[in-house]
Design an enzyme around this catalytic site. Structure first.
Site, PDB file in Angstrom:
ATOM      1  N   HIS A 133       0.845  -1.190   0.000  1.00  0.00           N
ATOM      2  CA  HIS A 133       0.000   0.000   0.000  1.00  0.00           C
ATOM      3  C   HIS A 133       0.881   1.241   0.000  1.00  0.00           C
ATOM      4  O   HIS A 133       1.737   1.379   0.860  1.00  0.00           O
ATOM      5  CB  HIS A 133      -0.878  -0.027   1.259  1.00  0.00           C
ATOM      6  CG  HIS A 133      -1.836   1.111   1.370  1.00  0.00           C
ATOM      7  ND1 HIS A 133      -1.588   2.225   2.146  1.00  0.00           N
ATOM      8  CD2 HIS A 133      -3.041   1.309   0.809  1.00  0.00           C
ATOM      9  CE1 HIS A 133      -2.619   3.059   2.059  1.00  0.00           C
ATOM     10  NE2 HIS A 133      -3.517   2.530   1.254  1.00  0.00           N
ATOM     11  N   LYS A 153     -19.019   3.181 -15.706  1.00  0.00           N
ATOM     12  CA  LYS A 153     -17.786   3.924 -16.008  1.00  0.00           C
ATOM     13  C   LYS A 153     -16.723   3.674 -14.935  1.00  0.00           C
ATOM     14  O   LYS A 153     -15.541   3.518 -15.239  1.00  0.00           O
ATOM     15  CB  LYS A 153     -18.065   5.423 -16.119  1.00  0.00           C
ATOM     16  CG  LYS A 153     -18.851   5.793 -17.361  1.00  0.00           C
ATOM     17  CD  LYS A 153     -18.903   7.306 -17.560  1.00  0.00           C
ATOM     18  CE  LYS A 153     -19.719   7.644 -18.786  1.00  0.00           C
ATOM     19  NZ  LYS A 153     -19.657   9.051 -19.156  1.00  0.00           N
ATOM     20  N   GLY A 196      -7.500  19.362  -6.038  1.00  0.00           N
ATOM     21  CA  GLY A 196      -6.298  19.420  -5.210  1.00  0.00           C
ATOM     22  C   GLY A 196      -6.159  20.711  -4.423  1.00  0.00           C
ATOM     23  O   GLY A 196      -5.355  20.790  -3.489  1.00  0.00           O
TER      24      GLY A 196
END
Lengths: 346, 346
Positions: free
Chosen positions: A117, A226, A308
């Site tokens: 991870h 999708k 962001g």
């Protein structure tokens, strides 16, 4: 909640990771990723993961001293074998290899196996942006979402991420293929709350608002088919192409298995300066950002955010106020500190 | 509805495009993209676009004889200037350039400016797959969706697409950043029907189920802020990075402007054989596909489809039964045929 300055946490986390047997320089790399992620407010992917990582190093499921092999196979391409090291370390070395390739070849791509991870994809994309490059990152994760029409998890929540240099801050896009993080459903189940329709299915594959039933079923992909298609694309880019585990073979670090989780990633770096002058690119980005920020707003909306931007704002705030750590996490970290003979965090 | 065999349509479309002034070999390239797309059932992006393309060549808005320039700027990188040629032609030449770069460099990336609407991204991804490569395609399109929190379209419906070689058929992922094609809303408005909540906003930015109000507003991105982030990423990869138009500057071929639309694309090809033996990759793909196809199904689901599988099935069917063209389209095509002195399609 107690709050700590980032540089203090960086030092503490480095010592802790080093205490678990990771060489100092490499411990500092991992600590930097974790602290940066927490600084940006993504608490689920930052320092909060350190206790499980260190526990898994202690019981041998993660390799504290990996021999990470970068094998360049073409001017723009390399394979990386992470040798079961901490995902953050393997990912930083991999993206650095992609950046190095892109310096000469214009593009660099690295496919990475035998990793763990790696936390938040955004960090690695920002590495590329800091070098004047577009960064892309793909990773698989333990199974979380079913194929569209299925009722059992197959794909991970497989995020795709992009980083683009900008004027001042880079623009970073980092999104999972799932409609919501599984953590939100775990929380709702704990609190006895229902979840919104469309988040999850039960074990029979019927859509459910019962959080407990959802935990026995699966989280749904974003945007229906999708998100399924996106999860599949990311699985190929990270798991299939690298030679790592894929689909349900990807291990989960929180269970009691002793097998390496064998997560796969891939990273792409694109040397912008070989396509157009960097100034021109940055000006075009800045113009787009300004146009979006000043676009007509929907009723009730005060500000339009660039992807962001909220994380960057949070990082500024936490740089001043400190990073909050809850008591449980602080307790776990200090227990490990004591064990390793390191000064506790206070 | 009259149906026509693919090879007959290929010949007819090639003649038509050539009739409008495009050299024969290049006309055949464009016709192949259009017929292949219609064969796969994506009628909105195939032959149905030919009348507007040819009309725009006739009135000078699209260049029938472009001087398409491929400039290699690094071992893995090239700029393409499409010189306002038909998008399909420019895109095929661009992806071919990316594939050629990837043969040596392992990865090839091409950023393309001064292009036009290129139809379905899947065709170009399949070009890479046919060469044993991963293909990626990005393109911007005329404005359709707002930034998250905005109420006016800024980004196009900006698709992202991947193609992966498989055993037999490639796996092709091709998805727009919008929740639904704008065409569905136009159709609902025509038929006086309402649209589902969450598809669109009105001109004030409020969510609406009134199709007419939606047409004055904007189509929403898929998965809310994630689709917005995706649209932005695709805009940078295609519009910003190539030097083409971006955001609302991208022209719309259906309006009366005489300016080139200046659409931008980018294409990536990854040479799989330089990462792992092709056999191994294909076996891993095939194993994943088989696992997904045989995964436990949700209630009421008869079959789980791999992304792109329905298009492949449709192509098989239409290869036998022919491709249907509605009377209006057939009329438009035959009107042009008559004008160019070509045998009408019957």
């Amino acid at each position: 909640m107690p709050q700590f300055q980032a540089n203090k946490l960086l030092e503490f986390c480095t010592s802790l990771i080093h205490g678990a047997g990771v060489p100092g320089e490499e411990a500092a790399i991992v600590a930097d990723v974790l602290v940066d992620t927490s600084l940006e407010g993504l608490d689920t992917h930052g320092i909060s993961r350190l206790p499980i990582y260190l526990t898994r190093i202690q019981n041998g499921r993660i390799n504290a001293m990996p021999n990470i092999k970068v094998e360049k196979t073409a001017p723009a391409l390399a394979n990386v074998d992470g040798d079961n090291g901490l995902g953050q370390l393997v990912a930083v070395k991999s993206m650095q290899a992609a950046i190095d390739l892109a310096k000469e070849a214009g593009v660099g791509m690295v496919a990475t196996k035998h990793s763990n991870h790696y936390g938040a994809s955004s960090y690695y994309c920002k590495m590329a942006s800091a070098e004047g490059m577009v960064g892309m990152a793909f990773t698989n994760t333990p199974s979380g979402i079913p194929p569209w029409g299925g009722r059992k998890p197959y794909f991970g929540t497989n995020p795709i991420a992009f980083g683009f240099p900008g004027k001042g801050q880079p623009v970073v896009i980092d999104m999972s293929s799932s409609i919501v993080a599984r953590g939100n459903i775990i929380l709702a189940a704990k609190e006895g709350k229902s979840i919104p329709e469309g988040w999850a299915i039960d074990s029979a594959g019927n859509t459910t608002t019962d959080a407990k039933a959802a935990l026995d079923g699966a989280v749904l992909p974003m945007a229906g088919p999708k998100g399924y298609a996106m999860a599949l694309a990311v699985e190929v880019m990270s798991g299939i192409l690298s030679g790592s585990a894929y689909g349900p073979r990807v291990g989960w670090i929180y269970d009691d298995s002793t097998e390496p989780v064998n997560i796969g990633h891939s990273f792409v770096a694109i040397n912008i300066d070989k396509l157009m002058p960097m100034d021109e690119f940055v000006n075009r980005m800045d113009n787009m950002v300004n146009e979006i920020k000043s676009a007509p707003k929907a009723a009730g909306v005060n500000e339009i955010f660039i992807p962001g931007e909220r994380r960057t704002n949070k990082a500024k705030k936490r740089s001043q106020e400190g990073i909050p750590l809850n008591d449980q996490l602080l307790g776990e970290l200090n227990k490990l500190a004591k064990e390793f003979g390191i000064n506790e965090l206070k």
